[in-house]
Design a protein around this motif. Sequence first.
Motif, PDB file in Angstrom:
ATOM      1  N   SER A   1     -13.485  57.726 -58.538  1.00  0.00           N
ATOM      2  CA  SER A   1     -13.665  56.219 -58.913  1.00  0.00           C
ATOM      3  C   SER A   1     -14.563  55.962 -59.892  1.00  0.00           C
ATOM      4  N   ARG A   2     -15.724  56.518 -59.469  1.00  0.00           N
ATOM      5  CA  ARG A   2     -17.041  56.495 -60.353  1.00  0.00           C
ATOM      6  C   ARG A   2     -16.968  56.872 -61.462  1.00  0.00           C
ATOM      7  N   ALA A   3     -16.518  58.114 -61.674  1.00  0.00           N
ATOM      8  CA  ALA A   3     -16.243  58.873 -63.016  1.00  0.00           C
ATOM      9  C   ALA A   3     -15.102  58.300 -63.711  1.00  0.00           C
TER      10      ALA A   3
ATOM     11  N   THR B   1     -16.012  64.609 -75.984  1.00  0.00           N
ATOM     12  CA  THR B   1     -15.449  63.315 -75.646  1.00  0.00           C
ATOM     13  C   THR B   1     -16.515  62.697 -74.721  1.00  0.00           C
ATOM     14  N   GLY B   2     -17.421  63.264 -74.164  1.00  0.00           N
ATOM     15  CA  GLY B   2     -18.027  62.555 -72.987  1.00  0.00           C
ATOM     16  C   GLY B   2     -17.358  62.470 -71.685  1.00  0.00           C
ATOM     17  N   ALA B   3     -16.094  63.104 -71.519  1.00  0.00           N
ATOM     18  CA  ALA B   3     -15.411  63.008 -70.227  1.00  0.00           C
ATOM     19  C   ALA B   3     -16.074  63.606 -68.999  1.00  0.00           C
ATOM     20  N   ALA B   4     -15.789  62.989 -68.200  1.00  0.00           N
ATOM     21  CA  ALA B   4     -16.314  63.421 -66.731  1.00  0.00           C
ATOM     22  C   ALA B   4     -15.374  64.731 -66.358  1.00  0.00           C
ATOM     23  N   VAL B   5     -16.109  65.492 -65.583  1.00  0.00           N
ATOM     24  CA  VAL B   5     -15.305  66.689 -64.878  1.00  0.00           C
ATOM     25  C   VAL B   5     -15.557  66.738 -63.509  1.00  0.00           C
TER      26      VAL B   5
ATOM     27  N   HIS C   1      -9.231  66.316 -51.513  1.00  0.00           N
ATOM     28  CA  HIS C   1     -10.731  66.374 -51.694  1.00  0.00           C
ATOM     29  C   HIS C   1     -11.114  66.202 -53.288  1.00  0.00           C
ATOM     30  N   PHE C   2     -12.038  65.141 -53.541  1.00  0.00           N
ATOM     31  CA  PHE C   2     -12.903  64.914 -54.902  1.00  0.00           C
ATOM     32  C   PHE C   2     -14.285  65.316 -54.829  1.00  0.00           C
ATOM     33  N   GLY C   3     -14.587  66.243 -55.376  1.00  0.00           N
ATOM     34  CA  GLY C   3     -15.839  66.664 -55.402  1.00  0.00           C
ATOM     35  C   GLY C   3     -16.847  65.719 -56.364  1.00  0.00           C
TER      36      GLY C   3
END
Length: 301
Positions: A105-107, A221-225, A242-244
């Motif tokens: 959610s934060r990403a 792009t600055g995308a989160a991984v 699980h989301f790390g």
Amino acid sequence: MKHRLEYLLLRCFVELLAAMPRAVARQVGAGIGWIAYRIVPRLRAVGQQNLAMAFPEKTGAEREEILRQTYRNLGYQIAEFCHMPQYGHKTVEKFIRYEGFENFSRALARGKGVFVLTGHLGAWELSSFYHSLMGNPMDIVIRRLDNPLVDDFVNGIRCEHGNRVLHKDDFARGLIASMRAGRTVGVLMDTNMTPPQGVFVPFFGVPACTASGVPRIAERTGAAVLPGFLLWEKSERRYVLHFGEELDLVKTGDSEADALTNTAMFTAVLEKYIRAYPEQWLWMHRRWKTRPEGEKGIYQR
């Protein structure tokens, strides 16, 4: 005619397992996995060889047990896929839950797109389906199936709740567009590649040619991984998605060196999860098929 026959046989098979109670279908799937383990020696040999490279410290009997459980897990996934069109919120909450959803959610809230780093571990088909069912549709990168009728049918199930398919034959452009739109993309990063699309990084201590497109596009792009895996937790008797935590990309200004470093980091994360759940990874894949120039091939042709 061949395509139509394959499609009809698949539809009959899917509808047959879908008509069974889920528990029964899973046991039937496990039986199919057991049969495949017994009657397809070539794939079994690949799995044995991969496990010997990855876990030289384990005994032959221990590795063989992991492989048998791998086939059983694959059978379970066949059953789950057949039942997916029937799943609703009340159904899945009985056997699936999130862990670390706040990381995702934060990403996503950053608005620059999210790459979910995943692989053929656990219930990868059910993973994206569940995530979309819970109101979080994503794009999934896949290879087109040879039979277009089967391809359309399978993708129809995958995309029932808003998921979109990005085909590998034009995935770079699709990934960039998805990131710019702030979407989520699930990428299986544990398959064998060939240069120049792939670079060699350590995987269980053996160089493995690995796709470097995700770290390149994420940097651009600055995308989160962040890692995401739907894994069977024996202690709970259910799946946990699980989301790390978001991974920090190395950015030195040297794009080629950074791509290599970040690809190695992503692969190390995958390896960590596989080591924790070895019986849930697809060991029958020729992951180390492509070798560095001048190095002898690992698998028999």
